[in-house]
Design an enzyme around this catalytic site. Structure first.
Site, PDB file in Angstrom:
ATOM      1  N   GLY A   1      55.068  32.354 -22.566  1.00 45.30           N
ATOM      2  CA  GLY A   1      55.623  33.506 -21.865  1.00 45.30           C
ATOM      3  C   GLY A   1      54.622  34.042 -20.852  1.00 45.30           C
ATOM      4  O   GLY A   1      53.810  33.304 -20.300  1.00 45.30           O
ATOM      5  N   SER A   2      54.655  35.350 -20.662  1.00 45.09           N
ATOM      6  CA  SER A   2      53.866  35.953 -19.588  1.00 45.09           C
ATOM      7  C   SER A   2      52.360  35.893 -19.833  1.00 45.09           C
ATOM      8  O   SER A   2      51.583  36.147 -18.916  1.00 45.09           O
ATOM      9  CB  SER A   2      54.280  37.406 -19.391  1.00 45.09           C
ATOM     10  OG  SER A   2      55.647  37.436 -19.051  1.00 45.09           O
ATOM     11  N   THR A   3      51.909  35.573 -21.066  1.00 51.44           N
ATOM     12  CA  THR A   3      50.466  35.486 -21.295  1.00 51.44           C
ATOM     13  C   THR A   3      49.872  34.338 -20.482  1.00 51.44           C
ATOM     14  O   THR A   3      48.664  34.207 -20.377  1.00 51.44           O
ATOM     15  CB  THR A   3      50.142  35.258 -22.784  1.00 51.44           C
ATOM     16  OG1 THR A   3      50.773  34.049 -23.211  1.00 51.44           O
ATOM     17  CG2 THR A   3      50.628  36.400 -23.638  1.00 51.44           C
TER      18      THR A   3
END
Lengths: 382, 686
Positions: free
Chosen positions: B367-369
């Site tokens: 995801g956004s990590t």
């Protein structure tokens, strides 16, 4: 009613192909084998009955092999060899690993051990080759034969299966020897081997230091030889086999402790006592007298084989029969030598005595071929 | 050979094949006298005779060899059975002198502060050797009259029997009471093949805590035995019954096991030891001190509570793993004596997969990590500068597909700093498209994405760092093997084929936190010699040869991205959770899709089954200057990273950086829920 003559003719038709001397020796050996096996598998009697079945199958194989004329064998020699080598390569690439060795080929339904095929295919092929080159043999033929021999032997040794590799190697070497390999080559190699052996015995302590790596050998193979030189270094591991089997043989004495009375056997000190170490059981229970009897029986078997070879009409038959006879000698010598502590522990069974179906079938196939050679000798001589 | 030489060697002369005169001039030249040769029949017969007699001579030699070898054997038999008969006779008589292996004590395992995590204790067991017992069921029934044998014990015994060889001695009951020992001893004569033995048992005093790190030991199976034989270790395991099966117990088996000793004992006719003749004592296994701080581990596990998830905390400058949590977990003590089938089924068939080591073997889209690392790749390749800004309309059109941002209407003007702080998807759709998949994979690989981290427990998953080559190898048919440019775009926001383990995420964040210094994450800190506890070895695994030890990206780029991550905590998606923290930290929220929302539909948590809800991520490091800890938190189906994963990370950072313990160990409640108001909407979207 069937009369005596018909019975005799029927008998000859069914069993006439079987050489009487060989057959008698085999039967006596099998009886002795089953006697020891009964003692060795006293706690697990199922094995005893398994072996009976194995013998029946093997006998059938021998009977069939005795019917096949050597000419037919000659025709199939190269194909069998090729298939064998192909299977060995297949094993090396995607064989199943069991007990740390890649020996088996899993076919889904059953698994086969292609190295076993080579035990017969090797002498068959080399005998065929030298027969083809009969009287034309030159040095390069020996080189080619050497290559035909070393390819599968290398593959088998790599698996690793030292026992089978030695047997296959020996089988091929005997053919080459009988085919007339120059003494000029045999003597120096033989002498070098003897000197090498002497060195290993003499310098055993130094070369067995753990840091020393032996070229081209697995650690466990080095370990086996080192353990032989000094079994006390590894009393829990491989040395245990040698120590205990030597004690078993020695404590048998002149006449043995008697059937089913071997303490080493029945107190479970002998490992693999129904397979590779069955001779320890025999030796403990039947003593030196028993050992001599067994040696004589094997001599009789091998001797008969060599006589058949010497009387064989064609180069192929001679080489094949000679090699097979000598294989029996190798089995016997390596196994008894290992059990009595003069040779390293390698997986070689005692022929016709050790438990195990595969080896038995291979051996009986060899015996069947010997009988076939003996039978068909007149048909070829014109 | 000598005899054969005298025969004129000529291929035509002896060949049995019909002669083919393919090259007549050459043959004629070489074989001028061929037609005048005497008849072949006579020569052949003579040859055959020669051959036979040569062969027979060889047979004689072979016979000599046989006699020589058999004489050696006969000599050996004579030597053993007659000359030294007395010696061997008495050796067999005192065989009786039997060699008994003495199993060494297994090494202990401590946490980094000396808390015992695995130890040994001694207890009596009642053991049966199945091959010596005629009627097993009846024997067990009889035994049950003397000692307590529960149906569970019977089940476990059945399982052990199916796994081991028939002549092994197997426990039917462990941990006998003194009274039971006495009762059986009085009746011992009635039971052939049943014995009481004093055994050392392994115990994991903290139960489920750190179970996935420690792993467990279990009885040596036939498979283990084969492997030991293969490595020629079987003789060192003669007296041992247990072997490490997973976790540290397995990967450090060589250190923990120790050296088996042996004693020569005299046994009576029944096989009982009467007198010890000589003794080589065993050498205990080495003790291990882990890098894990068990307090931190407990905080992490408690914070996850009943949720499925993983927490990995790493000291960025040493690679020491401070916490390695996987929930749900299991009690390793259950496995030591052989787990009974009902417990096994419960663990093995549970849909929550408690046996799965999630940080090590769970691969999740990041995801956004993933975005901070994407930003770095953008900077390193020169495709982006920090100042360059895009106008985010809330979507990115590629072909006829619309990639949507989480925030309807978009974030407006977005530069790189803001793109990380507000977690702008559109920015990264574009960046991914500009970089192309192979550039992405080239810059991600050094951070350990899609690579084995080399941690010191077995079974690590590689994950997937997608690239053209990867897809080529992964799929069979050409249609599937082709990489489509559209697939690159979702990779940019950590979706698509991306899949990494929580350990890989923590390792990547640690590498970033340490300004690009790459350390191999490891769980064992020191190895202590059992004989001399002052002898310690520090375990600091080097980066494998051929792999970079430092990220090859300009330090100012790394500093910029770290600063942007600090911005996440100050004013972005992590701000609410870290309000009031006494230290600085950098972080990144992430929400990984499990369920693909169809075009033009909106993801609605309430309408989606629990197991299809998004995975929540939070990656963090603290303090911003010279970080002491880097952490990755994953909560399966946790929804938004900011609400369920970040609070867990906060607890860990509080403990390590500020030395603050939570008032009470326990699951962390989700923060926020659905937020309202402009700033908060931004904070919640990632």
């Amino acid at each position: 009613m069937i009369n005596a003559a018909q019975l005799k003719r029927g008998w000859r038709l069914a069993f006439g192909q079987l050489d009487a001397t060989l057959l008698a020796t085999i039967v006596i050996l099998l009886c002795m084998g089953m006697t020891v096996l009964y003692s060795a598998t006293y706690d697990t009697p199922a094995r005893f009955y398994d072996q009976m079945r194995n013998i029946a199958v093997a006998m059938l194989v021998m009977w069939v092999a005795a019917q096949v004329p050597p000419q037919t064998l000659m025709r199939v020699a190269l194909p069998i060899y090729t298939v064998g080598v192909a299977l060995l390569i297949a094993v090396a690439m995607f064989g199943a690993v069991r007990k740390g060795a890649r020996r088996w080929l899993d076919l889904g339904v059953t698994s086969i051990q292609p190295s076993e095929i080579m035990k017969i295919a090797m002498p068959l092929t080399l005998a065929w080759y030298f027969h083809k080159r009969e009287a034309l043999v030159r040095t390069r033929d020996y080189i080619l034969a050497g290559f035909l021999l070393l390819l599968p032997v290398g593959l088998i040794a790599k698996q690793p299966d030292l026992g089978t590799a030695i047997l296959v190697f020996a089988a091929g070497l005997y053919v080459i020897f009988f085919a007339g390999l120059s003494w000029k080559l045999i003597l120096p190699v033989f002498t070098a081997a003897l000197i090498g052996l002497g060195c290993v015995l003499y310098f055993g302590d130094q070369i067995c230091e753990p840091e020393v790596q032996w070229p081209g050998m697995h650690d466990y193979q080095k370990h086996r030889i080192c353990t032989l030189l000094d079994p006390s270094t590894d009393p829990l591991g491989k040395g245990f086999h040698t120590i205990q089997s030597t004690i078993a043989v020695g404590s048998g004495g002149a006449t043995g402790k008697g059937w089913l009375k071997g303490t080493q056997t029945h107190l479970e000190f002998i490992p693999e006592r129904h397979t590779d170490f069955i001779f320890a059981v025999y030796s403990e229970e039947f003593g030196l007298v028993g050992n001599c009897a067994l040696l004589l029986l094997y001599l009789c078997l091998i001797g008969r084989g060599l006589v058949i070879a010497a009387n064989a009409p064609t180069m192929f038959a001679r080489l094949l029969a000679g090699s097979i006879s000598m294989i029996f000698f190798t089995y016997t010598f390596v196994n008894m030598g290992m059990v009595s502590g003069v040779l390293p522990v390698v997986g070689v069974p005692l022929p016709l005595v050790s438990y195990g179906g595969t080896a038995l079938v291979t051996l009986f196939l060899g015996l069947g071929i010997l009988m076939s050679v003996q039978n068909h000798r007149k048909l070829v001589q014109t | 050979m000598g005899k054969l030489r005298s025969i004129p060697r000529h291929p035509l002369y002896l060949s049995r094949r019909p002669v083919q005169f393919r090259k007549p001039h050459r043959l004629l030249f070489r074989n001028r006298e061929l037609p005048n040769l005497p008849g072949r029949g006579a020569t052949e017969l003579k040859n055959a005779e020669k051959e036979i007699s040569a062969f027979r001579l060889r047979v004689v030699f072979a016979t000599l060899l046989i006699f020589a070898c058999f004489s050696v054997l006969f000599g050996r038999f004579l030597y053993l059975q007659v000359l030294n008969y007395d010696e061997y006779q008495s050796a067999a008589e005192d065989n009786r002198i039997s060699i008994l292996p003495i199993a060494p004590n297994r090494g202990l395992i401590y946490d980094r502060n000396g808390v015992v995590l695995a130890r040994n204790y001694s207890a009596y067991t009642l053991e049966i050797t199945p091959s010596k017992v005629s009627d097993l069921e009846a024997t067990i029934d009889e035994l049950a009259k003397l000692v307590d044998v529960s149906p569970k014990d019977r089940k476990r015994f059945g399982k052990l029997m199916s796994e081991s060889k028939n002549f092994d001695s197997l426990p039917i009951r462990t941990r006998l009471t003194d009274e039971e020992v006495a009762r059986f001893a009085a009746n011992r004569w009635r039971f052939k093949g049943v014995e009481i033995k004093a055994r050392l048992f392994r115990q994991y005093p903290l139960g489920e805590t750190a179970a996935h790190v420690l792993g467990y030991i279990g009885r040596i199976s036939e498979k283990d035995q084969d492997r030991l034989e293969e490595q020629s270790l079987d003789s060192n395991y003669k007296g041992s019954e247990y072997i490490g099966k997973i976790g540290i117990e397995q990967s450090y088996e060589k250190e923990l096991h120790g050296q088996t000793g042996f004693e020569q004992v005299e046994v009576d006719a029944g096989g009982r030891a009467v007198r010890t003749l000589s003794r080589t004592p065993p050498v205990s296994g080495n003790n291990l001190t882990l890098t894990i701080d068990i307090e931190l581990q407990k905080i992490a596990e408690a914070a996850l509570g009943d949720r499925k998830g993983a927490v990995v905390a790493i000291d960025p400058y040493s690679g020491e793993v401070l916490a390695f949590a996987s929930r749900p977990a299991f009690d390793p003590n259950l496995f030591v004596d052989g787990i009974d089938s009902s417990n096994w089924d419960a663990l093995n068939n549970s849909p929550d997969k408690p046996l799965l080591n999630r940080p090590l073997r769970g691969a999740y889209p990041p995801g956004s990590t993933f975005k901070p690392f994407m930003a770095l790749a953008g900077l390193a390749t020169g495709k982006r500068t920090p100042e360059q800004a895009i106008n985010d309309p809330g979507y990115f059109n590629f072909g006829n597909h619309r990639f949507r941002d989480d925030k309807a209407g978009g974030h407006g003007l977005v530069d790189m700093y803001k793109s990380i702080v507000v977690s702008c998807d559109t920015y990264y759709y574009m960046l991914a498209n500009d970089l192309g998949i192979d550039n992405i994979s080239k810059y991600m690989a050094p951070f350990g994405f899609g690579q084995l981290t080399g941690i010191d427990i077995d079974g690590e998953l590689t994950g997937v760092l997608p690239s053209v080559a990867w897809k080529q190898a992964r799929f069979k048919t050409p249609a599937l093997q082709k990489w489509y440019a559209g697939e690159t775009i979702s990779v940019g926001i950590g979706q698509g084929y991306n899949a990494y383990t929580p350990l890989q995420m923590a390792h990547a964040v640690a590498t970033l936190a340490a300004d690009g210094l790459i350390k191999v994450p490891h769980l064992v800190r020191t190895i202590e010699d059992a004989r001399d506890t002052t002898k310690r070895r520090l375990n600091d695994p080097p980066v494998p040869a051929g792999k970079p030890t430092r990220i090859d990206i300009k330090p100012e780029y790394i500093a910029f991205v770290k600063n942007a991550m600090a911005g996440v905590v100050k004013e972005g998606t992590g701000a609410r959770v870290f309000a009031g923290a006494t230290y600085t930290s950098g972080g990144k929220t992430g929400t990984a899709q499990v369920f693909t929302v169809r075009q033009n539909e909106k993801y609605n948590e309430k309408h989606i089954a629990q197991n299809l809800r998004d995975h929540a991520w939070y990656t963090a490091f603290a303090p911003v200057d010279h970080p002491k800890i880097a952490v990755a938190v994953l909560v399966e189906n946790g929804g938004f990273g900011a609400s369920s994963a970040a609070p867990i990370a906060r607890l860990l950072l509080d403990y390590v950086v500020a030395g603050k313990r939570p008032d009470k160990l326990g699951a962390v409640p989700e923060v926020g829920g659905v937020a309202s108001g402009g700033a908060d909407v931004e904070a919640e979207s990632d």
